[in-house]
Design an enzyme around this catalytic site. Structure first.
Site, short mmCIF file in Angstrom:
data_model
loop_
_atom_site.label_atom_id
_atom_site.label_comp_id
_atom_site.label_asym_id
_atom_site.label_seq_id
_atom_site.Cartn_x
_atom_site.Cartn_y
_atom_site.Cartn_z
N SER A 144 83.09 63.18 57.81
CA SER A 144 82.35 62.01 58.32
C SER A 144 83.25 60.81 58.64
O SER A 144 82.84 59.67 58.45
CB SER A 144 81.27 61.55 57.32
OG SER A 144 80.45 62.61 56.98
N GLU B 170 87.49 77.78 55.66
CA GLU B 170 86.94 78.29 56.91
C GLU B 170 87.60 77.68 58.16
O GLU B 170 87.42 78.20 59.26
CB GLU B 170 85.42 78.10 56.94
CG GLU B 170 84.97 76.69 56.64
CD GLU B 170 83.46 76.59 56.48
OE1 GLU B 170 82.81 77.63 56.28
OE2 GLU B 170 82.95 75.47 56.57
N CYS C 227 58.17 65.68 73.07
CA CYS C 227 57.99 67.07 72.66
C CYS C 227 56.83 67.21 71.67
O CYS C 227 55.68 67.10 72.08
CB CYS C 227 59.31 67.63 72.13
SG CYS C 227 59.43 69.41 72.41
N GLY D 196 55.82 65.08 69.79
CA GLY D 196 55.14 63.79 69.90
C GLY D 196 54.16 63.78 71.06
O GLY D 196 53.07 63.21 70.99
N MET D 197 54.54 64.44 72.16
CA MET D 197 53.63 64.57 73.31
C MET D 197 52.47 65.49 72.93
O MET D 197 51.31 65.22 73.24
CB MET D 197 54.41 65.13 74.50
CG MET D 197 53.59 65.50 75.71
SD MET D 197 53.11 67.27 75.70
CE MET D 197 52.81 67.53 77.44
N GLU E 126 50.70 76.27 66.57
CA GLU E 126 51.85 76.24 65.67
C GLU E 126 51.43 75.72 64.28
O GLU E 126 51.92 76.19 63.26
CB GLU E 126 52.93 75.31 66.24
CG GLU E 126 54.11 75.07 65.31
CD GLU E 126 55.21 74.19 65.90
OE1 GLU E 126 55.01 73.63 66.99
OE2 GLU E 126 56.26 74.07 65.26
N ARG F 204 58.62 75.93 71.85
CA ARG F 204 57.96 77.23 72.04
C ARG F 204 56.51 77.07 72.51
O ARG F 204 55.94 77.98 73.08
CB ARG F 204 57.91 77.99 70.71
CG ARG F 204 59.25 78.40 70.18
CD ARG F 204 59.10 79.27 68.93
NE ARG F 204 60.31 79.20 68.14
CZ ARG F 204 61.42 79.86 68.41
NH1 ARG F 204 61.47 80.67 69.44
NH2 ARG F 204 62.50 79.72 67.65
N HIS G 231 63.02 66.45 76.54
CA HIS G 231 63.77 65.48 75.71
C HIS G 231 64.59 64.55 76.59
O HIS G 231 65.76 64.84 76.87
CB HIS G 231 64.72 66.23 74.77
CG HIS G 231 64.02 67.01 73.72
ND1 HIS G 231 63.83 66.55 72.44
CD2 HIS G 231 63.43 68.23 73.77
CE1 HIS G 231 63.17 67.45 71.73
NE2 HIS G 231 62.92 68.48 72.51
N GLU H 223 65.93 61.87 75.82
CA GLU H 223 67.02 61.23 75.05
C GLU H 223 68.35 61.93 75.26
O GLU H 223 69.40 61.30 75.16
CB GLU H 223 66.66 61.19 73.56
CG GLU H 223 66.62 62.52 72.81
CD GLU H 223 65.30 63.26 72.89
OE1 GLU H 223 64.52 62.98 73.83
OE2 GLU H 223 65.03 64.14 72.05
N1 GLN Z 1 57.27 72.40 67.64
C1 GLN Z 1 56.99 72.17 69.01
C2 GLN Z 1 57.22 73.41 69.86
O1 GLN Z 1 57.97 74.29 69.47
C3 GLN Z 1 57.78 70.99 69.56
C4 GLN Z 1 59.25 71.20 69.55
C5 GLN Z 1 60.02 69.90 69.62
O2 GLN Z 1 59.50 68.85 69.30
N2 GLN Z 1 61.29 69.98 69.95
O3 GLN Z 1 56.69 73.51 70.93
#
Ligand code: GLN
Length: 537
Positions: free
Chosen positions: A17, A153, A384, A386-387, A408, A465, A510, A512
């Site tokens: 780190s 390693e 993701c 969050g959406m 899920e 997924r 994503h 970001e």
């Molecule tokens: N768990 C959700 C999915 O697999 C969202 C994945 C995420 O936020 N990267 O679709």
């Protein structure tokens, strides 16, 4: 030309780190600002094929490249500093090296031979270390070796560096990053750990050319001379790396010590003029003299380890600077959020960002955060998971589908508004099997996203997924939610918006990962701007 490619190896000693990734990125920034084409790659000594299967608590965020590689978070720094995409070739693990060698062995490629660490594993490491160089695209390749010198390693990597230095001669430079601690009791900086670390490296046959010493206090000439003497380096090659206010200051701190010139001289490259850091300095000025502050809540379940959300917090920093404002992040643990306390916990926020994630733990808290943002008009960005939380919240609380969920979270849900993608149904292996990397998206005319991106076709990176279930699209649209971006090939909904809300955007991808110092991401920039507007209300 591949044959003239120069190689810089960065190793670390004393502790982990120390910020090898930031030092590598900062040096690369200076060389790039001199007109060189530079890339950085990371070699990680763990056995996982990639960090995709690692819990964020173990290793921080998993960064995703355009070509769908799940990589170490340092690659995010490389892209943010250099504004150039990386790829699978930029991140290699021991697992990947061994997998390749073992596959070859099974094919019979080594028939008759005993397969050994030296030369077979080291040959494969060396081949990978020179892969990007062989593409002819880069003049300088910086290779960061993960872990700390002395780790069992890491040995094959250090041995490969030793061999390559021998083979490449002047085209190769070794930088060793160490810690120079300050002992309070005696009021002194201590050089011994660095001396030991360099000795350890020398025992493996690698003599560092340059030392970068992390320290809380200035080293001063005497300490630099002492380190140079004991570690066989020239005094100008002892570079101090003081704790910086922001990681984005580090290139300037290294430049002030002419580290770029020391490197170029050792590589036998001409030193002409100075790096052009104009744009970088403009960014730093905006970052360090904000005219206002804005507070954004980041709702996630890995908030104890902020590195789990590295790219998001950096994208917020870029967007803050672009808006000449400081973004203060209020980290909120989604497991702590309930219907009863959500309002009070989010009180005073100017923006709400619901983070990506996996699994049921803390998911209901994310839905509560969405509800507060939607009901009270706080700007909302859902990424993701969050959406997906935003879609479920809308289905439950606006459409009245009380059982709405993601399959899920509840495999038996009667209202799977978020469901497993068709192509995922046959997948049994966990590693590298999500929908990964860049996918195209077409933005709908008149949507907020279309105006923010300023174009109709975009491409963003994915890692998931599950997906928006199009069986619910019509009902959700009739209730006021809009699909603002659609994948042109599959018809998957990639962006949702609520036009009646001041600023409400959920993205399946994503954004970001693509925000850089030179190119802050338009969604983050607009989200921070909307949060600033909300603050004025
Ligand atoms: N768990 C959700 C999915 O697999 C969202 C994945 C995420 O936020 N990267 O679709």
């Amino acid at each position: 030309m591949a044959s003239s490619t120069k190689y810089i190896f960065v190793t670390g000693g004393v502790t982990s780190s120390l910020g090898k990734g930031i030092v590598a990125s900062s040096l690369a920034t200076l060389l790039q600002a001199r007109g060189y084409s530079v890339t950085i790659q990371k070699f990680d000594p763990y056995i996982n094929i990639d960090p995709g299967t690692l819990n964020p608590y173990e290793h921080g965020e998993c960064y995703v490249t355009d070509d769908g590689a799940e990589t170490d978070l340092d690659l995010g720094h490389y892209e943010r500093f250099l504004n150039r995409p990386t790829s699978q070739a930029n991140n290699v693990t021991t697992g990947r090296i061994y997998q390749h060698v073992i596959d070859k062995e099974r094919r019979g490629d080594y028939l008759g031979k005993t397969v050994q660490v030296v030369p077979h594993i080291t040959d494969e490491i060396k081949r990978r270390m020179q892969l990007l160089g062989a593409s002819g695209e880069y003049e300088i390749i910086i290779t960061e070796i993960g872990g700390t010198v002395g780790d069992i390693e890491a040995l094959p990597y250090i041995e490969s560096v030793r061999q390559l230095r021998w083979e490449l001669g002047k085209s190769c430079v070794s930088i060793h990053l160490t810690l120079v601690p300050f002992l309070n009791a005696t009021g002194e900086l201590k050089t011994k750990p660095t001396q030991h670390s360099v000795k350890m490296l020398q025992e493996s046959g690698v003599q560092p050319d340059i030392l970068v010493c992390r320290s809380e206090y200035e080293l001063g000439d005497e300490i630099k001379r002492k380190l140079a003497l004991f570690c066989n380096v020239t005094p100008d090659a002892v570079i101090e790396s003081l704790d910086a206010k922001t990681i984005y200051e580090v290139p300037q701190l290294l430049l002030a010590q002419n580290m770029d010139e020391v490197v170029l001289q050792k590589l036998g490259l001409p030193i002409i003029g100075k790096p052009d850091m104009t744009r970088w300095s403009e960014f730093l000025t905006r970052l360090e003299s904000p005219s206002t502050e804005v507070e954004i809540g980041l709702i996630g379940k890995y908030v104890e380890l902020k590195d789990s959300y590295k790219s998001i917090s950096e994208a917020l920093i870029h967007a803050g600077a672009e808006n000449k404002s400081k973004v203060v992040v209020r980290w909120i643990h989604s497991e702590d959020l309930t219907t009863e306390n959500a309002h009070a916990t989010l009180e005073g926020l100017h923006g709400v960002l619901v983070a990506p994630g996996f699994g049921a733990r803390g998911f209901e808290g994310k839905i509560e955060a969405v509800r507060i943002a939607r009901e009270t008009g706080i700007p909302f960005l859902g990424i993701c998971f969050g959406m997906q939380a935003a879609v479920i919240e809308y289905a439950r609380n606006v459409l009245g589908l009380h059982n709405a969920n993601s399959s899920e979270v509840d495999i038996h849900t009667t209202e799977p508004v978020i469901d497993l993608m068709e192509e995922q149904k046959k997948v049994t292996h966990k590693g590298g099997t999500m929908r990964l990397g860049s996918c195209d998206c077409r933005l709908n005319e008149g949507s907020l996203s279309r105006s923010l991106y300023g174009r109709a076709e975009i491409s963003e990176r994915h890692r998931h997924r599950f997906e928006f279930n199009n069986a619910y699209l019509e009902a959700l649209e009739a209730a006021g939610m809009r699909a603002a971006g659609i994948n042109p090939e599959t018809g998957l909904v990639e962006i949702i918006e609520i036009p009646s809300h001041p600023w409400f955007v959920g993205v399946q991808f994503h954004p970001e990962y693509k925000s850089t110092v030179a190119n802050p991401h338009p969604l983050f920039v607009a989200f921070v701007a909307a949060s600033l507007t909300h603050k004025q209300l």
